[in-house]
Write a protein that holds these residues in place. Structure first.
Motif, short mmCIF file in Angstrom:
data_model
loop_
_atom_site.label_atom_id
_atom_site.label_comp_id
_atom_site.label_asym_id
_atom_site.label_seq_id
_atom_site.Cartn_x
_atom_site.Cartn_y
_atom_site.Cartn_z
N VAL A 275 0.85 -1.18 0.00
CA VAL A 275 0.00 0.00 0.00
C VAL A 275 0.89 1.24 0.00
CG1 VAL A 275 -0.20 0.04 2.52
CG2 VAL A 275 -1.95 1.12 1.12
N GLN A 276 0.47 2.25 -0.72
CA GLN A 276 1.15 3.54 -0.74
C GLN A 276 0.31 4.56 0.02
OE1 GLN A 276 0.57 1.88 -3.96
NE2 GLN A 276 2.44 0.78 -3.39
N LEU A 277 0.96 5.40 0.80
CA LEU A 277 0.27 6.34 1.67
C LEU A 277 0.74 7.76 1.38
CD1 LEU A 277 0.70 4.33 4.99
CD2 LEU A 277 -1.28 4.32 3.47
N VAL A 278 -0.21 8.68 1.28
CA VAL A 278 0.11 10.09 1.04
C VAL A 278 -0.68 10.93 2.02
CG1 VAL A 278 0.10 11.99 -0.58
CG2 VAL A 278 0.56 9.66 -1.41
N GLU A 279 0.05 11.67 2.87
CA GLU A 279 -0.59 12.54 3.85
C GLU A 279 -0.79 13.94 3.27
OE1 GLU A 279 2.57 10.17 6.30
OE2 GLU A 279 2.41 11.17 4.35
N SER A 280 -1.79 14.63 3.79
CA SER A 280 -2.01 16.02 3.45
C SER A 280 -2.77 16.68 4.59
CB SER A 280 -2.80 16.14 2.14
OG SER A 280 -4.07 15.52 2.27
N GLY A 281 -2.86 18.01 4.54
CA GLY A 281 -3.67 18.73 5.51
C GLY A 281 -2.89 19.45 6.59
N GLY A 282 -1.57 19.29 6.59
CA GLY A 282 -0.78 20.00 7.59
C GLY A 282 -0.74 21.49 7.30
N GLY A 283 -0.15 22.22 8.23
CA GLY A 283 -0.04 23.66 8.04
C GLY A 283 0.28 24.37 9.33
N LEU A 284 0.16 25.68 9.29
CA LEU A 284 0.41 26.54 10.45
C LEU A 284 -0.92 26.97 11.04
CD1 LEU A 284 2.28 28.29 12.24
CD2 LEU A 284 2.13 30.05 10.45
N VAL A 285 -1.07 26.81 12.34
CA VAL A 285 -2.32 27.16 13.01
C VAL A 285 -2.00 27.77 14.37
CG1 VAL A 285 -2.62 24.88 14.02
CG2 VAL A 285 -4.62 26.31 13.61
N GLN A 286 -2.84 28.65 14.84
CA GLN A 286 -2.67 29.22 16.17
C GLN A 286 -3.10 28.22 17.24
OE1 GLN A 286 -4.70 33.04 16.31
NE2 GLN A 286 -2.71 34.05 16.26
N GLY A 287 -2.52 28.35 18.41
CA GLY A 287 -2.94 27.51 19.53
C GLY A 287 -4.44 27.60 19.75
N GLY A 288 -5.07 26.46 20.00
CA GLY A 288 -6.51 26.41 20.15
C GLY A 288 -7.25 26.13 18.86
N GLY A 289 -6.54 26.18 17.74
CA GLY A 289 -7.16 25.94 16.44
C GLY A 289 -7.27 24.47 16.10
N SER A 290 -7.73 24.20 14.89
CA SER A 290 -7.97 22.83 14.44
C SER A 290 -7.36 22.59 13.07
CB SER A 290 -9.47 22.55 14.36
OG SER A 290 -10.08 22.67 15.63
#
Length: 122
Positions: A2-17
């Motif tokens: 199986v091949q896996l590709v992550e996404s959705g990371g980034g910079l967020v302020q504390g308390g964020g989602s």
């Protein structure tokens, strides 16, 4: 395999989602235990959460319980990590992994994605 590709990371302020996604190709992810791990600079790779084959069992590291949720979508062959109330100490590269055992030890996982950076500012 199986091949896996992550996404959705980034910079967020504390308390964020943020919601991380792990798209699987090759064999369907429902054949595997799917885990999320993270690694901060200078630290070892740390278990975050896993979901069992079929999605009936989940486990989390204590530091994320009540804030993170792992889930899977069989139709999209994708596993998610919903992260709420993020803290600066959650800053790390997050990795998706697939294996055959319900385990918190990364040595038990056979396939890994390339990782996605999550940075939480204070």
């Amino acid at each position: 395999q199986v091949q896996l590709v992550e996404s959705g990371g980034g910079l967020v302020q504390g308390g964020g989602s943020l919601r991380l996604s792990c798209a699987a190709s090759g064999r369907t992810f429902s054949n595997y235990v799917m885990g999320w791990f993270r690694q901060a600079p200078g630290k070892e790779r740390e278990f975050v959460a896993y979901i069992s084959r079929g999605g009936t069992w989940t486990e989390y590291v204590d530091s994320v319980k009540g804030r993170f949720r792992i889930s899977g979508d069989n139709a999209k062959n994708t596993v998610y990590l919903q992260m709420n109330n993020l803290r600066p100490e959650d800053t790390a590269v997050y990795y998706c992994a697939a294996g055959w055992q319900r385990a918190t030890d990364p040595e038990n996982y056979n396939y890994w994605g390339q990782g996605t950076q999550v940075t939480v500012s204070s």
